[in-house]
Design a protein around this motif. Structure first.
Motif, PDB file in Angstrom:
ATOM      1  N   PHE A   1      43.122  -0.351  48.387  1.00 51.05           N
ATOM      2  CA  PHE A   1      41.665  -0.341  48.548  1.00 51.05           C
ATOM      3  C   PHE A   1      40.984  -0.018  47.219  1.00 51.05           C
ATOM      4  O   PHE A   1      40.033  -0.667  46.815  1.00 51.05           O
ATOM      5  CB  PHE A   1      41.323   0.749  49.584  1.00 51.05           C
ATOM      6  N   GLN A   2      41.509   1.023  46.572  1.00 53.43           N
ATOM      7  CA  GLN A   2      40.859   1.536  45.372  1.00 53.43           C
ATOM      8  C   GLN A   2      40.950   0.507  44.235  1.00 53.43           C
ATOM      9  O   GLN A   2      41.970  -0.145  44.062  1.00 53.43           O
ATOM     10  CB  GLN A   2      41.512   2.859  44.926  1.00 53.43           C
TER      11      GLN A   2
ATOM     12  N   THR B   1      30.545  -0.883  57.679  1.00 49.63           N
ATOM     13  CA  THR B   1      30.647   0.386  58.403  1.00 49.63           C
ATOM     14  C   THR B   1      29.293   1.010  58.711  1.00 49.63           C
ATOM     15  O   THR B   1      29.247   2.081  59.320  1.00 49.63           O
ATOM     16  CB  THR B   1      31.486   1.404  57.595  1.00 49.63           C
TER      17      THR B   1
ATOM     18  N   GLN C   1      28.197   4.471  60.820  1.00 48.06           N
ATOM     19  CA  GLN C   1      27.570   5.623  60.160  1.00 48.06           C
ATOM     20  C   GLN C   1      26.298   6.062  60.878  1.00 48.06           C
ATOM     21  O   GLN C   1      26.050   7.259  61.048  1.00 48.06           O
ATOM     22  CB  GLN C   1      27.278   5.273  58.698  1.00 48.06           C
TER      23      GLN C   1
ATOM     24  N   GLU D   1      31.963  15.212  54.221  1.00 47.34           N
ATOM     25  CA  GLU D   1      32.422  13.866  54.564  1.00 47.34           C
ATOM     26  C   GLU D   1      33.589  13.494  53.651  1.00 47.34           C
ATOM     27  O   GLU D   1      33.438  13.407  52.422  1.00 47.34           O
ATOM     28  CB  GLU D   1      31.307  12.822  54.427  1.00 47.34           C
TER      29      GLU D   1
ATOM     30  N   GLY E   1      36.183  10.838  52.222  1.00 44.23           N
ATOM     31  CA  GLY E   1      36.200   9.376  52.081  1.00 44.23           C
ATOM     32  C   GLY E   1      34.782   8.847  52.199  1.00 44.23           C
ATOM     33  O   GLY E   1      34.521   7.917  52.951  1.00 44.23           O
TER      34      GLY E   1
ATOM     35  N   GLY F   1      33.003   7.123  50.253  1.00 48.17           N
ATOM     36  CA  GLY F   1      32.743   5.783  49.718  1.00 48.17           C
ATOM     37  C   GLY F   1      31.444   5.748  48.935  1.00 48.17           C
ATOM     38  O   GLY F   1      31.175   6.640  48.115  1.00 48.17           O
TER      39      GLY F   1
ATOM     40  N   ASP G   1      35.766  11.791  47.663  1.00 49.32           N
ATOM     41  CA  ASP G   1      36.512  10.528  47.696  1.00 49.32           C
ATOM     42  C   ASP G   1      37.408  10.493  46.467  1.00 49.32           C
ATOM     43  O   ASP G   1      37.261  11.304  45.553  1.00 49.32           O
ATOM     44  CB  ASP G   1      35.557   9.319  47.702  1.00 49.32           C
ATOM     45  N   ILE G   2      38.363   9.558  46.497  1.00 46.25           N
ATOM     46  CA  ILE G   2      39.257   9.436  45.346  1.00 46.25           C
ATOM     47  C   ILE G   2      38.924   8.181  44.534  1.00 46.25           C
ATOM     48  O   ILE G   2      39.584   7.896  43.550  1.00 46.25           O
ATOM     49  CB  ILE G   2      40.736   9.391  45.797  1.00 46.25           C
ATOM     50  N   GLU G   3      37.872   7.443  44.963  1.00 42.71           N
ATOM     51  CA  GLU G   3      37.569   6.154  44.331  1.00 42.71           C
ATOM     52  C   GLU G   3      36.354   6.301  43.421  1.00 42.71           C
ATOM     53  O   GLU G   3      35.230   6.506  43.890  1.00 42.71           O
ATOM     54  CB  GLU G   3      37.284   5.118  45.428  1.00 42.71           C
TER      55      GLU G   3
ATOM     56  N   ILE H   1      34.884   8.566  58.430  1.00 40.62           N
ATOM     57  CA  ILE H   1      34.586   7.288  59.081  1.00 40.62           C
ATOM     58  C   ILE H   1      35.453   6.202  58.453  1.00 40.62           C
ATOM     59  O   ILE H   1      35.297   5.886  57.264  1.00 40.62           O
ATOM     60  CB  ILE H   1      33.091   6.905  58.892  1.00 40.62           C
ATOM     61  N   GLU H   2      36.312   5.619  59.238  1.00 41.68           N
ATOM     62  CA  GLU H   2      37.207   4.560  58.760  1.00 41.68           C
ATOM     63  C   GLU H   2      38.001   5.010  57.523  1.00 41.68           C
ATOM     64  O   GLU H   2      38.134   4.257  56.548  1.00 41.68           O
ATOM     65  CB  GLU H   2      36.390   3.287  58.441  1.00 41.68           C
ATOM     66  N   VAL H   3      38.482   6.216  57.565  1.00 39.72           N
ATOM     67  CA  VAL H   3      39.205   6.781  56.426  1.00 39.72           C
ATOM     68  C   VAL H   3      40.650   7.135  56.781  1.00 39.72           C
ATOM     69  O   VAL H   3      41.561   6.888  55.992  1.00 39.72           O
ATOM     70  CB  VAL H   3      38.458   8.037  55.888  1.00 39.72           C
TER      71      VAL H   3
ATOM     72  N   GLU I   1      43.194   4.786  56.044  1.00 35.66           N
ATOM     73  CA  GLU I   1      43.228   4.416  54.620  1.00 35.66           C
ATOM     74  C   GLU I   1      44.014   5.423  53.794  1.00 35.66           C
ATOM     75  O   GLU I   1      44.334   5.164  52.642  1.00 35.66           O
ATOM     76  CB  GLU I   1      41.793   4.397  54.052  1.00 35.66           C
TER      77      GLU I   1
HETATM   78  C1  LIG Z   1      37.195   2.001  54.438  1.00 36.09           C
HETATM   79  S1  LIG Z   1      36.556   3.119  53.277  1.00 36.09           S
HETATM   80  C2  LIG Z   1      35.304   3.925  54.198  1.00 36.09           C
HETATM   81  C3  LIG Z   1      34.252   4.515  53.319  1.00 36.09           C
HETATM   82  C4  LIG Z   1      33.101   5.139  54.077  1.00 36.09           C
HETATM   83  N1  LIG Z   1      33.539   6.254  54.875  1.00 36.09           N
HETATM   84  C5  LIG Z   1      32.414   4.117  54.944  1.00 36.09           C
HETATM   85  O1  LIG Z   1      32.340   4.351  56.169  1.00 36.09           O
HETATM   86  O2  LIG Z   1      31.928   3.102  54.432  1.00 36.09           O
HETATM   87  C6  LIG Z   1      37.801   4.382  53.100  1.00 36.09           C
HETATM   88  C7  LIG Z   1      37.488   5.390  52.016  1.00 36.09           C
HETATM   89  O3  LIG Z   1      38.467   6.449  52.076  1.00 36.09           O
HETATM   90  C8  LIG Z   1      38.777   6.817  50.753  1.00 36.09           C
HETATM   91  N2  LIG Z   1      40.057   7.531  50.712  1.00 36.09           N
HETATM   92  C9  LIG Z   1      41.301   7.047  50.884  1.00 36.09           C
HETATM   93  N3  LIG Z   1      42.221   8.019  50.750  1.00 36.09           N
HETATM   94  C10 LIG Z   1      41.536   9.163  50.490  1.00 36.09           C
HETATM   95  C11 LIG Z   1      41.918  10.523  50.275  1.00 36.09           C
HETATM   96  N4  LIG Z   1      43.192  10.885  50.244  1.00 36.09           N
HETATM   97  N5  LIG Z   1      40.938  11.445  50.063  1.00 36.09           N
HETATM   98  C12 LIG Z   1      39.633  11.061  50.070  1.00 36.09           C
HETATM   99  N6  LIG Z   1      39.210   9.785  50.272  1.00 36.09           N
HETATM  100  C13 LIG Z   1      40.154   8.857  50.487  1.00 36.09           C
HETATM  101  C14 LIG Z   1      38.785   5.472  50.035  1.00 36.09           C
HETATM  102  O4  LIG Z   1      38.743   5.613  48.630  1.00 36.09           O
HETATM  103  C15 LIG Z   1      37.555   4.814  50.611  1.00 36.09           C
HETATM  104  O5  LIG Z   1      36.380   5.116  49.913  1.00 36.09           O
END
Ligand SMILES: C[S@@+](CC[C@H](N)C(=O)[O-])C[C@H]1O[C@@H](n2cnc3c(N)ncnc32)[C@H](O)[C@@H]1O
Length: 348
Positions: A134-135, A149, A153, A179, A181, A183, A204-206, A248-250, A253
């Motif tokens: 994803f990243q 998403t 939200q 929150e 993740g 995004g 987030d990590i991105e 949300i949707e995290v 991921e």
């Molecule tokens: C599908 S996106 C959803 C983003 C946002 N929550 C939304 O609803 O649009 C998943 C997010 O989770 C983040 N993510 C994945 N692994 C993570 C981790 N270990 N810690 C924090 N964020 C993480 C990704 O970088 C990404 O931004």
């Protein structure tokens, strides 16, 4: 011999392939219509002819005529007086209003742009097992995710969190929502609006998504009350500092090997009496579930996101993750929309 109703015949199987193929074309027709402005133009001027639309949008009239006729055939458009087109009911919000919670343009684009490319890569990936995470997929991808998403939200900020026992009062008294993740930050802003006294922290990590989130926070004048931090939950957030942790949707991921650790960090970030709120998909466990309607969306998402390295958790995995993270109380579970699971659990 007479064919029984629901009997599977060679013809009925062929018809299914043609139906799916039509679905593929219809998704591309929708994507094209969004990109060249057809849905928006028809929403603004219902009753337009194809020629008028072509002229307004500077497009090739014969192609626009074919698009309109096909969209009418697929029941995306209705028509009056022969060839004057308007959107079929509800497609104004679903396909012509990018900020509406029901808007699905981002989800369509994830299919035509991202999934189509990933599926092509699959031939090689099935031999090598390579992952394209994803990243680092870029701004347009992050934007399409955020558009896909946004409905979830809005539901999270306006319906799910306000309904949790005691949470609104804690947030009214200056509590904190974390929150994980976050995004590109749309939910951070939505939560800040829904709970005007709360502190809202995103992790987030991105890096690219966080840059976009920080711009939105500054533009909304919310610096100080809303913050987006990069890093792991354990490093970026204090223990027992949040009244709610929202994802949300995290969950699906988060790479499977580190998932238990991340969920434990989320549990540790919660104060006693705080709520864990997870909106995600639930992968079917049994063969019977794989054919149940509510599991079709998670099943397909799991396939679509194979190359992202995503593994959608089953119900059993979700529950173990929460238990191991110290959430020992009742885990409430509801299905919303096409097949999203809402999990809520309160820390003792
Ligand atoms: C599908 S996106 C959803 C983003 C946002 N929550 C939304 O609803 O649009 C998943 C997010 O989770 C983040 N993510 C994945 N692994 C993570 C981790 N270990 N810690 C924090 N964020 C993480 C990704 O970088 C990404 O931004």
């Amino acid at each position: 011999m007479a064919i029984q109703p629901n009997e599977i015949t060679a013809d009925s199987q062929v018809a299914r392939i043609f139906e799916w193929r039509r679905g593929f074309n219809t998704i591309h027709l929708i994507d094209l219509g969004i990109r060249v402005g057809m849905f928006k133009a028809i929403a603004e001027a219902p009753g337009s002819t194809a020629e008028q639309l072509a002229q307004k949008l500077g497009l090739h009239a014969p192609y626009v005529t074919a698009w309109c006729k096909t969209a009418y055939g697929m029941e995306l458009l209705d028509a009056e007086d022969g060839l004057r087109y308007r959107l079929a009911p509800h497609f104004d919000t679903i396909l012509a209003a990018p900020t509406h919670p029901r808007y699905l343009g981002g989800y369509v684009r994830l299919g035509t742009d991202v999934a189509a490319e990933d599926f092509r890569r699959c031939v090689e990936a099935f031999r090598t097992g390579v992952v394209k995470p994803f990243q680092g997929r870029g701004d347009s991808f992050n934007q399409a995710i955020a558009e896909s998403t946004q409905g979830l939200q809005v539901i999270a900020a306006k319906k799910i969190l306000p309904a949790l026992d005691g949470l609104a009062a804690r947030l009214e008294a200056g509590g904190t929502i974390l929150e994980v993740g976050c995004g590109t930050g749309n939910l951070l802003l939505g939560l800040a609006k829904a709970f005007p006294k709360a502190r809202v922290l995103g992790v987030d990590i991105e890096a690219d998504s966080l840059a976009s989130a920080r711009k939105k926070i500054a533009a909304a004048g919310l610096d100080g009350r809303v913050e987006a931090r990069q890093g792991t939950v354990g490093a970026a957030v204090q223990t027992a500092s949040a009244d709610a942790v929202v994802m949300i949707e995290v969950l699906h991921e988060i790479a499977q090997p580190i998932r238990p650790g991340v969920v434990k960090e989320c549990g540790a970030a919660l104060k006693s009496g705080g709520w864990m709120v997870i909106v995600d998909e639930t992968y079917p466990t049994t063969l019977a579930e794989m054919r149940q309607p509510e599991f079709k969306f998670p099943l397909m998402t799991g396939f679509e996101e194979l190359l992202w390295g995503n593994i959608i958790p089953t119900r059993e995995e979700q529950e173990k993750l929460l238990r191991d993270a110290g959430l020992t109380g009742e885990i409430q579970r509801a299905i919303i929309g096409e097949g999203f699971t809402v999990l809520t659990s309160r820390k003792a």
